[in-house]
Structure formats: C-alpha cells, structure tokens
Design an enzyme around this catalytic site. Sequence first.
Site, PDB file in Angstrom:
ATOM      1  N   GLY A   1       0.847  -1.196   0.000  1.00  0.00           N
ATOM      2  CA  GLY A   1       0.000   0.000   0.000  1.00  0.00           C
ATOM      3  C   GLY A   1       0.878   1.239   0.000  1.00  0.00           C
TER       4      GLY A   1
ATOM      5  N   GLY B   1      24.534  12.429 -29.315  1.00  0.00           N
ATOM      6  CA  GLY B   1      24.103  13.121 -28.101  1.00  0.00           C
ATOM      7  C   GLY B   1      24.624  12.433 -26.851  1.00  0.00           C
TER       8      GLY B   1
HETATM    9  C1  HXC Z   1      -3.335  -4.277  12.297  1.00  0.00           C
HETATM   10  C2  HXC Z   1      -2.277  -6.149  11.541  1.00  0.00           C
HETATM   11  C3  HXC Z   1      -2.106  -5.569  10.269  1.00  0.00           C
HETATM   12  C4  HXC Z   1      -2.603  -4.252  10.050  1.00  0.00           C
HETATM   13  C5  HXC Z   1      -1.233  -7.515  10.216  1.00  0.00           C
HETATM   14  N1  HXC Z   1      -1.725  -7.355  11.455  1.00  0.00           N
HETATM   15  N2  HXC Z   1      -1.470  -6.441   9.456  1.00  0.00           N
HETATM   16  N3  HXC Z   1      -2.885  -5.491  12.533  1.00  0.00           N
HETATM   17  N4  HXC Z   1      -3.212  -3.640  11.092  1.00  0.00           N
HETATM   18  N5  HXC Z   1      -2.465  -3.623   8.890  1.00  0.00           N
HETATM   19  C6  HXC Z   1      -1.651  -8.298  12.573  1.00  0.00           C
HETATM   20  C7  HXC Z   1      -2.536  -9.494  12.385  1.00  0.00           C
HETATM   21  O1  HXC Z   1      -3.813  -9.231  12.852  1.00  0.00           O
HETATM   22  C8  HXC Z   1      -1.812 -10.515  13.248  1.00  0.00           C
HETATM   23  O2  HXC Z   1      -2.112 -10.265  14.593  1.00  0.00           O
HETATM   24  C9  HXC Z   1      -0.358 -10.164  13.055  1.00  0.00           C
HETATM   25  O3  HXC Z   1      -0.345  -8.809  12.597  1.00  0.00           O
HETATM   26  C10 HXC Z   1       0.337 -11.006  12.012  1.00  0.00           C
HETATM   27  O4  HXC Z   1      -0.469 -11.045  10.850  1.00  0.00           O
HETATM   28  P1  HXC Z   1      -0.783 -12.402  10.092  1.00  0.00           P
HETATM   29  O5  HXC Z   1      -1.851 -12.106   9.109  1.00  0.00           O
HETATM   30  O6  HXC Z   1      -0.998 -13.499  11.081  1.00  0.00           O
HETATM   31  O7  HXC Z   1       0.625 -12.667   9.378  1.00  0.00           O
HETATM   32  P2  HXC Z   1       0.905 -13.199   7.916  1.00  0.00           P
HETATM   33  O8  HXC Z   1       0.069 -14.398   7.641  1.00  0.00           O
HETATM   34  O9  HXC Z   1       2.370 -13.318   7.807  1.00  0.00           O
HETATM   35  O10 HXC Z   1       0.378 -12.056   6.925  1.00  0.00           O
HETATM   36  C11 HXC Z   1       1.004 -10.787   6.954  1.00  0.00           C
HETATM   37  C12 HXC Z   1       0.202  -9.787   6.084  1.00  0.00           C
HETATM   38  C13 HXC Z   1      -1.285  -9.840   6.535  1.00  0.00           C
HETATM   39  C14 HXC Z   1       0.309 -10.218   4.643  1.00  0.00           C
HETATM   40  C15 HXC Z   1       0.830  -8.435   6.259  1.00  0.00           C
HETATM   41  O11 HXC Z   1      -1.355  -9.685   7.953  1.00  0.00           O
HETATM   42  C16 HXC Z   1      -2.075  -8.767   5.905  1.00  0.00           C
HETATM   43  O12 HXC Z   1      -2.518  -8.901   4.747  1.00  0.00           O
HETATM   44  N6  HXC Z   1      -2.360  -7.700   6.671  1.00  0.00           N
HETATM   45  C17 HXC Z   1      -3.160  -6.608   6.235  1.00  0.00           C
HETATM   46  C18 HXC Z   1      -2.395  -5.814   5.260  1.00  0.00           C
HETATM   47  C19 HXC Z   1      -3.152  -4.598   4.863  1.00  0.00           C
HETATM   48  O13 HXC Z   1      -4.179  -4.667   4.174  1.00  0.00           O
HETATM   49  N7  HXC Z   1      -2.682  -3.433   5.358  1.00  0.00           N
HETATM   50  C20 HXC Z   1      -3.266  -2.199   5.074  1.00  0.00           C
HETATM   51  C21 HXC Z   1      -2.693  -1.813   3.739  1.00  0.00           C
HETATM   52  S1  HXC Z   1      -3.264  -0.259   3.220  1.00  0.00           S
HETATM   53  P3  HXC Z   1      -2.040 -11.377  15.731  1.00  0.00           P
HETATM   54  O14 HXC Z   1      -2.625 -10.724  16.929  1.00  0.00           O
HETATM   55  O15 HXC Z   1      -2.811 -12.535  15.227  1.00  0.00           O
HETATM   56  O16 HXC Z   1      -0.596 -11.677  15.916  1.00  0.00           O
HETATM   57  C22 HXC Z   1      -2.078   0.688   3.751  1.00  0.00           C
HETATM   58  C23 HXC Z   1      -2.323   2.056   3.354  1.00  0.00           C
HETATM   59  C24 HXC Z   1      -1.177   2.914   3.734  1.00  0.00           C
HETATM   60  O17 HXC Z   1      -1.139   0.329   4.345  1.00  0.00           O
HETATM   61  C25 HXC Z   1      -1.394   4.223   3.076  1.00  0.00           C
HETATM   62  C26 HXC Z   1      -0.334   5.177   3.430  1.00  0.00           C
HETATM   63  C27 HXC Z   1      -0.477   6.428   2.647  1.00  0.00           C
END
Ligand code: HXC
Length: 553
Positions: free
Chosen positions: A208, A443
């Site tokens: 993101g 160039g």
């Molecule tokens: C809160 C999060 C999190 C997030 C992961 N976790 N991403 N908590 N906010 N964005 C937490 C999970 O709940 C989990 O908590 C722990 O971190 C590990 O995540 P898992 O899913 O178990 O790990 P994994 O299977 O390795 O997957 C990792 C991941 C996945 C691919 C990053 O967690 C994921 O898809 N997360 C969401 C990503 C996302 O959509 N982010 C927002 C993007 S938009 P527990 O308690 O179980 O340990 C963005 C916009 C930014 O970032 C804009 C800026 C301008």
Amino acid sequence: MAFRSKLFFLEVGGNNGYTIFSRDFVSHRGIFPYNRGMDKERKSQLLAEKNRLAKQGGGQKRIDAQHQRGKLTARERLELLLDEGTFEEIGRFVTHRCTDFGLDKESFLGDGVVTGYGLVNGRMVYVYAQDFTVFGGSLAEAHAEKICRLLDMAIKNGAPIIGLNDSGGARIQEGVVSLGGYADVFYRNTKASGVIPQLSAIMGPCAGGAVYSPALTDFIFMVEQTSYMFVTGPNVVKTVTHEEISSEELGGANTHASTSGVSHFTAANDVECIEELKKVLSYIPQNCEELPPSLSYDEVGEKDCSALNEVIPALASQPYDMRSVVDGIVDDDSFLEVQKDFAENMIVGFARIEGRSVGIVANQPMVLAGVLDIHSSAKGARFVRFCDAFNIPLLVLVDVPGFLPGTDQEWNGVISNGAKLLYAFCEATVPRITVITRKAYGGAYDVMNSKHIGADLNFAWPMAEIAVMGAKGASEIIFRSEIRKASNPDEKLAEKIQEYADKFENPYIAASRGYIDEVIQPSETRKKVARGLKMLENKVDSMPKKRHGNIPL
Ligand code: HXC
C-alpha cells in the site's frame, strides 16, 4: 491515581499473557503509602519488568513464528547492525492511544517499532526497526510519531537514518490516523532528502502507501523470499486487471531488483542484508556538509594496471565487460555495484581510489552495446544526484554508441529520461572525471559527462571514437549522391566509410579542441584519475541561486 491506572493497563494489556504486578501491589501501595523504602524497590522492579516486557515485543509465540518465516526480530536485526553495546533506545515505553476495535485491551510497549541511535563501525546512525510481532509491525499514530521524532533528530544532528521495514501497513484499527502517520513520515523523508543519507531495508511485507517512505529514501535493500513491496497486492490486481500473480512475482526482491528497478540491493537473508547496509554506509558521509570517509591507503604496493591495455577487443563491434575496466582502475575489491540487475547497459556503484570514495557511472558494452535508453538514463541520473548531494566525486567511463532507437523508447519517453541524466550531470558540482574507453557517439557523447557540461577532467584511450555518428551511417548521408552516381556504389561507399573513419573515429579532433584533456594509455588510467581527484579535492562550484531546478521527472 495515575500510577495505579498505568499498572492496571499493564496488567490487562499486551495480549501476551504476562501480568507484571498484581492489584495487591497497588493496594499494598495504598496500605503503605509512606513506606518509601519499599516504594523505591518496587519502582525499580517495575522498571525492570517494563523493560523485559518491551524487549519481548508481541511475545514468544509470535517471535517463534517470525523465526519460522526465516526472519529475525526487530531487536535481533538491531543487534547485528549496530556496534556491540552502542544502541540507545528512544521511546521504549510509548504505547498507542486507540480504544477502538478492542485496542483498549491490547497494547504493547514500543507500539511495534524500536527506535533509537547507535554506532555502525564507530559512526553514528539513527535507526528504526518495525516489530512484526506487534500488530504485524503496522503503523499507527504513536508508531509514526516515533519514526518522525527520529527523522527530526537525524536531520538536526546530521547522521544517516536507517529504516528496517517489516510491516502489515496502516494499522487497520486506527483508520485515517494511520494514514496521517504515514504522511507525517513521507513529509520528513522528503525534508531529509539530500541532507542526510536515508537507507531502507525491506525485511518483510511493505504494501500500500507504505511503500512510499522507502521510495523517498536513497537506497532500498530487499531480502529474497521474505520481503515484498507493492502498492496493490495480488488480490486487488486480480480483481482489477484479472491477472493472477503471487506476492513474490508481483513485488518480491528479484522483481524489484531486475524488472522495476525500485530496489538497489538484494540479499539472501536478513544477515546478508544488514551486512550490505553497513557496506554502503562505509562509502558515504554522515550528511551533505561532510566528505565521505577515507580509508588509509598503502601507496607502497602500487597496483599493476597493465591488464587494462588488453581489455578493448580488436574489433570495435566486439563487446567487453566494463566491470573489468572498473576493477582495473579502482582499489582492489572496492567496487560495490548498485542496482546491478536492472538496466544492465549502465553500471553504477561505489568504489575507492587510494582509499577515497568515488561514484562510478559507466556504459556496459556487454549489454545492448552500452546504449543509453530510458531505464539506464534514469538509473544513472539518480545515482549521479546521490553522489552530488553527498560530496562523492564521479568517475564516468564511456563506451556508448548513442541512444536506443525505436517506438518503444520514443513513446515511453526516452527524451525526458535521457534528459534526466543530462540534467543530473549538468548540475553536479562534485569533482567529475571522464574516461572515454571506446565509443562516444552523438548526443550520448554530450550526456556522458562531457567537458561541455561541466566535467573537470576528460581523458580518452587511444582507441576512442568521438563523433556525431558511425562512419557507415555518416557516409550514407553525406556522400549519398556521390555514391549513387559512382560506377560501383558499394566500392564508393566502402571508400567513403574509410575516409570518414580515418578522420573521425579517433580521439584527436576532440583533443585538438580541448574537449579531451589528454589521450592516455589504458594502463595509466588509475594514476591519472587518482592525481586528478587529488587536484580536485578542494573544488568549490555552485549553480546560480534558485528555489530549485526543474529536472525533467
Ligand atoms: C493491524 C495487523 C495488520 C494491520 C497484520 N496485522 N497487518 N494489525 N493492522 N495492517 C496483525 C494481524 O492481525 C496478526 O495479529 C499479526 O499482525 C500477524 O499477521 P498475520 O496475518 O498473522 O501474518 P501473515 O500471515 O504473515 O500475513 C502478513 C500480512 C497480513 C500479509 C501483512 O497480515 C495482511 O494482509 N495484513 C493486512 C495488510 C493490509 O491490508 N494493510 C493495510 C494496507 S493499506 P495477531 O494478533 O494474530 O498476531 C495501507 C495504506 C497505507 O497500508 C497508506 C499510506 C499512505
């Protein structure tokens, strides 16, 4: 009362199964409010316990999961990066202030990022390491504030900042506050650009808008298999474009090293990545006001450069590896190539000459004959600007047949991308030395750090060909009617090509104009460049006063 509520918070918070002080203690404090001795001891215990909790991040289970993924934890990475015992942490007890979606019951000391300062090979750096074991290293208000504070300190105190990124992106529970936090970081990355070196290691997810902080920094390091960067992930890609692609293919380390050019260094694992970070730091200064560090250099064993006399092949159409020229000129084993798998027709990287850092920019005749195109121009331009921003002299090695023709290049902007490289050289005020090893045509001759655009010293090897275009193309144009009228046009063309080549395929016309300062034997190059750099070490030059230039982005 405040003390009491903090203890209560620690007791229920953390989701890590650790209760550090019982309510009894709180009530004891109430019972013995004036027993200062006991208070002191328990306060000290409280600190120790808080420190212990902070250091275990999201807890052992999550640390184990991190290790099973082949990744080190944030603190393990810091231990590898910094000289032993030099890390000083800032904000260890910072926590989030969010109460939505259950976060009032879940809190971790440090809020998912370890921030502080320490030494790398004796030199100060600021560093933050995102802790994937805490909310997946996600960035929210408090987490962002810690990074911003560090960036502010790094700018004020003039030392590099290193980010070890391992994050699930914006913390979903905090919503727009997380987006604000990112923007606060982006703003400071931009302010810091050109003031202090900024290095980003991607050691896990980076998705993101999160990608834009590393993208604003000077160099991106990625770890194979465990890191990826993309603006939109595979699921969104599938929905929008119907392409099926894995995270690794879409934005893994190899993709960004070779296809997009987003990353600059690739490592097999966390340990190698951190070693590579340290290596890069060894070539660059602390900030834009300083010179890069110099290694002590032993002048006794003078380097044998005779092999350089054999590098250029007999035929001008034959390729050779420009890396062997680089290695022949610079201090042994000092060349550190940047973006080595991207736009391979251009080589850029750091090296040392007699212990001093130089930035190398070179055409690579092994790939597309060393031609300039969109990617190689952009790659070269960015590296030139980094070196110029941080007082690193430039050594430019030229063997370029021109710009790459074709609709793909023209329609995708070879004009503005070529102009980036031209602009970057034109505005560079660091010492600049050019060596034309063979071709310098059209160039591209002008663009590749020619005398006309501000190079300080321009050398050419005897095999150099400096001309508007190749003899064949030139003869076909300027002698067209003569050739057409000839009884044997092919013979006439060959004669004219020879005539043109004899006149222009050499460095002497350029030398007679002073565009080339000296024609030298290849084996003399190291000595000439080393002396040139010494002569230029106090160079002072500047561009006219302006708000900023308008590089053709
Ligand atoms: C809160 C999060 C999190 C997030 C992961 N976790 N991403 N908590 N906010 N964005 C937490 C999970 O709940 C989990 O908590 C722990 O971190 C590990 O995540 P898992 O899913 O178990 O790990 P994994 O299977 O390795 O997957 C990792 C991941 C996945 C691919 C990053 O967690 C994921 O898809 N997360 C969401 C990503 C996302 O959509 N982010 C927002 C993007 S938009 P527990 O308690 O179980 O340990 C963005 C916009 C930014 O970032 C804009 C800026 C301008």
